[in-house]
Design a protein around this motif. Structure first.
Motif, PDB file in Angstrom:
ATOM      1  N   ARG A  35     -21.110  71.858 -12.521  1.00 29.15           N
ATOM      2  CA  ARG A  35     -21.379  72.523 -10.851  1.00 29.15           C
ATOM      3  C   ARG A  35     -20.903  71.258  -9.878  1.00 29.15           C
ATOM      4  NH1 ARG A  35     -25.971  76.030 -10.134  1.00 29.15           N
ATOM      5  NH2 ARG A  35     -26.625  74.658  -8.583  1.00 29.15           N
ATOM      6  N   PHE A  36     -20.108  71.408  -8.814  1.00 28.06           N
ATOM      7  CA  PHE A  36     -19.460  70.529  -7.953  1.00 28.06           C
ATOM      8  C   PHE A  36     -20.738  70.596  -6.714  1.00 28.06           C
ATOM      9  CE2 PHE A  36     -16.921  69.963  -3.684  1.00 28.06           C
ATOM     10  CZ  PHE A  36     -17.202  68.154  -4.161  1.00 28.06           C
ATOM     11  N   LEU A  37     -20.718  69.695  -6.025  1.00 24.84           N
ATOM     12  CA  LEU A  37     -22.090  69.504  -4.920  1.00 24.84           C
ATOM     13  C   LEU A  37     -21.701  69.093  -3.865  1.00 24.84           C
ATOM     14  CD1 LEU A  37     -25.071  69.181  -6.779  1.00 24.84           C
ATOM     15  CD2 LEU A  37     -24.620  70.958  -6.432  1.00 24.84           C
ATOM     16  N   LEU A  38     -22.006  69.205  -2.938  1.00 23.30           N
ATOM     17  CA  LEU A  38     -21.611  68.839  -1.395  1.00 23.30           C
ATOM     18  C   LEU A  38     -22.562  68.136  -0.415  1.00 23.30           C
ATOM     19  CD1 LEU A  38     -19.691  67.552   1.202  1.00 23.30           C
ATOM     20  CD2 LEU A  38     -19.841  70.456   1.813  1.00 23.30           C
ATOM     21  N   ARG A  39     -23.123  67.235  -0.573  1.00 27.68           N
ATOM     22  CA  ARG A  39     -24.251  66.779  -0.043  1.00 27.68           C
ATOM     23  C   ARG A  39     -23.697  66.152   1.561  1.00 27.68           C
ATOM     24  NH1 ARG A  39     -26.733  63.802  -3.712  1.00 27.68           N
ATOM     25  NH2 ARG A  39     -26.340  62.047  -3.312  1.00 27.68           N
ATOM     26  N   ILE A  40     -25.164  66.378   2.029  1.00 24.64           N
ATOM     27  CA  ILE A  40     -23.881  64.977   3.845  1.00 24.64           C
ATOM     28  C   ILE A  40     -25.123  64.396   3.521  1.00 24.64           C
ATOM     29  CG2 ILE A  40     -24.543  65.733   6.215  1.00 24.64           C
ATOM     30  CD1 ILE A  40     -21.994  67.642   4.415  1.00 24.64           C
ATOM     31  N   GLU A  41     -24.594  63.175   3.953  1.00 27.07           N
ATOM     32  CA  GLU A  41     -25.909  61.501   4.258  1.00 27.07           C
ATOM     33  C   GLU A  41     -25.717  61.748   5.515  1.00 27.07           C
ATOM     34  OE1 GLU A  41     -24.786  58.666   0.673  1.00 27.07           O
ATOM     35  OE2 GLU A  41     -26.215  60.808  -0.474  1.00 27.07           O
ATOM     36  N   ASP A  42     -27.250  61.814   6.665  1.00 20.69           N
ATOM     37  CA  ASP A  42     -26.602  61.582   7.458  1.00 20.69           C
ATOM     38  C   ASP A  42     -28.334  61.107   7.697  1.00 20.69           C
ATOM     39  OD1 ASP A  42     -28.819  63.051   6.682  1.00 20.69           O
ATOM     40  OD2 ASP A  42     -27.493  65.157   8.588  1.00 20.69           O
ATOM     41  N   ILE A  43     -28.307  60.203   7.358  1.00 19.70           N
ATOM     42  CA  ILE A  43     -29.968  59.064   8.018  1.00 19.70           C
ATOM     43  C   ILE A  43     -29.438  58.325   9.071  1.00 19.70           C
ATOM     44  CG2 ILE A  43     -31.276  59.548   5.423  1.00 19.70           C
ATOM     45  CD1 ILE A  43     -30.042  56.406   4.406  1.00 19.70           C
ATOM     46  N   ASP A  44     -27.800  57.997   8.877  1.00 21.45           N
ATOM     47  CA  ASP A  44     -27.673  57.176  10.078  1.00 21.45           C
ATOM     48  C   ASP A  44     -27.574  57.429  11.380  1.00 21.45           C
ATOM     49  OD1 ASP A  44     -26.521  55.671  12.023  1.00 21.45           O
ATOM     50  OD2 ASP A  44     -24.983  54.571  10.766  1.00 21.45           O
ATOM     51  N   ARG A  45     -28.759  58.226  11.961  1.00 20.37           N
ATOM     52  CA  ARG A  45     -29.566  58.981  13.505  1.00 20.37           C
ATOM     53  C   ARG A  45     -27.860  58.639  13.874  1.00 20.37           C
ATOM     54  NH1 ARG A  45     -28.776  63.345  11.178  1.00 20.37           N
ATOM     55  NH2 ARG A  45     -29.576  64.803  12.737  1.00 20.37           N
ATOM     56  N   ALA A  46     -28.278  57.373  14.340  1.00 20.99           N
ATOM     57  CA  ALA A  46     -27.203  57.154  15.684  1.00 20.99           C
ATOM     58  C   ALA A  46     -26.179  57.331  16.061  1.00 20.99           C
ATOM     59  CB  ALA A  46     -27.490  56.218  16.382  1.00 20.99           C
ATOM     60  N   ARG A  47     -24.783  57.455  14.477  1.00 21.55           N
ATOM     61  CA  ARG A  47     -23.300  58.241  14.201  1.00 21.55           C
ATOM     62  C   ARG A  47     -23.113  58.701  13.607  1.00 21.55           C
ATOM     63  NH1 ARG A  47     -22.073  54.025  10.434  1.00 21.55           N
ATOM     64  NH2 ARG A  47     -19.972  54.233  11.116  1.00 21.55           N
ATOM     65  N   SER A  48     -24.179  60.059  13.081  1.00 21.32           N
ATOM     66  CA  SER A  48     -24.092  61.364  12.434  1.00 21.32           C
ATOM     67  C   SER A  48     -23.633  61.755  13.309  1.00 21.32           C
ATOM     68  CB  SER A  48     -25.520  61.560  11.328  1.00 21.32           C
ATOM     69  OG  SER A  48     -25.181  60.300  10.189  1.00 21.32           O
ATOM     70  N   LYS A  49     -23.142  62.996  13.495  1.00 24.34           N
ATOM     71  CA  LYS A  49     -22.730  64.036  14.358  1.00 24.34           C
ATOM     72  C   LYS A  49     -21.744  65.154  13.629  1.00 24.34           C
ATOM     73  CE  LYS A  49     -22.198  61.037  18.031  1.00 24.34           C
ATOM     74  NZ  LYS A  49     -23.547  59.919  17.732  1.00 24.34           N
ATOM     75  N   SER A  50     -23.117  66.827  14.313  1.00 29.51           N
ATOM     76  CA  SER A  50     -23.312  67.577  13.541  1.00 29.51           C
ATOM     77  C   SER A  50     -21.192  68.130  13.921  1.00 29.51           C
ATOM     78  CB  SER A  50     -23.472  68.879  14.518  1.00 29.51           C
ATOM     79  OG  SER A  50     -23.611  68.948  15.445  1.00 29.51           O
TER      80      SER A  50
END
Ligand code: GLU
Length: 295
Positions: A35-50
């Motif tokens: 299985r291949f998973l994608l995980r969005i590592e967005d703990i840097d709230r200031a730099r992460s953008k939808s």
């Protein structure tokens, strides 16, 4: 069963280095019917953008990849990180660090020869020496603090540890690798504004998602040492590792999100085909296996 993942941070557009990471993980899973998973590592709230998260999905799909839904997003996982922090705190392995970046640097300069870690000089341990009373006073004053791992105490607790590398580390490391729990010194486990750091979130999430094979660029090879320590402390299973080479620019520097010209987006706009990207990266065509279609 092999479970791999690609875990980008949505802080910019994906580039050729990300394509290599994603394709490597995907292929290893596809070949083994895993299985291949994608995980969005967005703990840097200031730099992460939808908009970058949407672009990640679009670019990966364009490359011909598919993944298991739903996708895990680290900003949804704060309760799990808090629970892990509590466990580590109950073991008395964490201490609050009130230092600012500037103070950390000044202490290192004052110490003269601070030991070097993979990312520069190590924290000299200023806040480890604070009394409980002083800690309480500063917390009551609402001085922001990070939580650091007492690396010597952690070392005593975990004893001898190792991890298995089936790719290649930056110096050709391969096979059974002995863990050095002091490599990153008293590493930050929770940031001032977030109940986690990169290392804690990765260790907790890889375990939660049942990842058996961590594939990523070998710039993160050293991180496996500290992540393995966190896994052991929290009683989490140990995945295997397959670190791969980095994609560099013409000056030999690792690509970064600032290198707009290497972004998958701009290559696509220039009319470059996914197949060309694969061959540029030295990868063969994705084999059409039944496993692939299932992702
Ligand atoms: N989120 C990290 C990055 O974008 C990768 C983490 C990992 O693969 O362990 O560099």
């Amino acid at each position: 069963m092999i479970v791999t993942r690609f875990a980008p941070s949505p802080t910019g557009y994906l580039h050729l280095g990300h394509a290599l990471a994603a394709l490597t993980a995907f292929e290893l899973a596809a070949k083994a019917d895993g299985r291949f998973l994608l995980r969005i590592e967005d703990i840097d709230r200031a730099r992460s953008k939808s908009q970058f998260e949407a672009a990640i999905r679009e670019d990966l799909a364009w490359l011909g990849l598919s993944w298991v839904e739903p996708v895990m997003r680290q900003s949804d996982r704060l309760p799990a990180y808090r629970a892990a922090l509590k466990e580590l705190d109950d073991m008395r392995l964490l201490y609050p660090c009130f230092c600012t970046r500037r103070e950390v640097a000044a202490e290192i300069a004052r110490a003269g020869t601070a030991p070097q870690g993979p990312e520069g000089p190590l924290y000299v341990g200023t806040c480890r020496a604070l009394s409980d009373e002083e800690r309480r006073r500063r917390i009551a004053e609402e001085i922001p603090y990070a939580l650091r791992l007492d690396s010597h105490a952690a070392q005593t607790r975990v004893g001898e540890l190792s991890f298995h590398e089936s790719g290649l580390g930056p110096r050709g490391e391969r096979g059974r690798i002995a863990v050095n729990p002091l490599l990153f010194g008293d590493v930050v486990i929770a940031r001032k504004e977030m109940p986690t750091s990169y290392h804690l979130a990765v260790a907790v999430d890889d375990a939660c998602q049942g990842v058996t094979l961590v594939t990523r660029g070998n710039d993160l090879f050293a991180a496996a040492h500290v992540q393995r320590v966190i896994q052991a402390l929290l009683g989490l299973p140990a995945p295997d590792y397959a670190h791969h080479r980095l994609v560099c620019d013409e000056r030999g520097r690792k690509l970064s999100k600032r290198d707009r010209s290497a972004s998958l987006r701009s290559l696509r706009e220039q009319g470059v085909a996914p197949e060309t990207i694969r061959s540029q990266l030295g990868l063969e065509r994705i084999s059409e296996t039944p496993a692939m279609r299932r992702f």
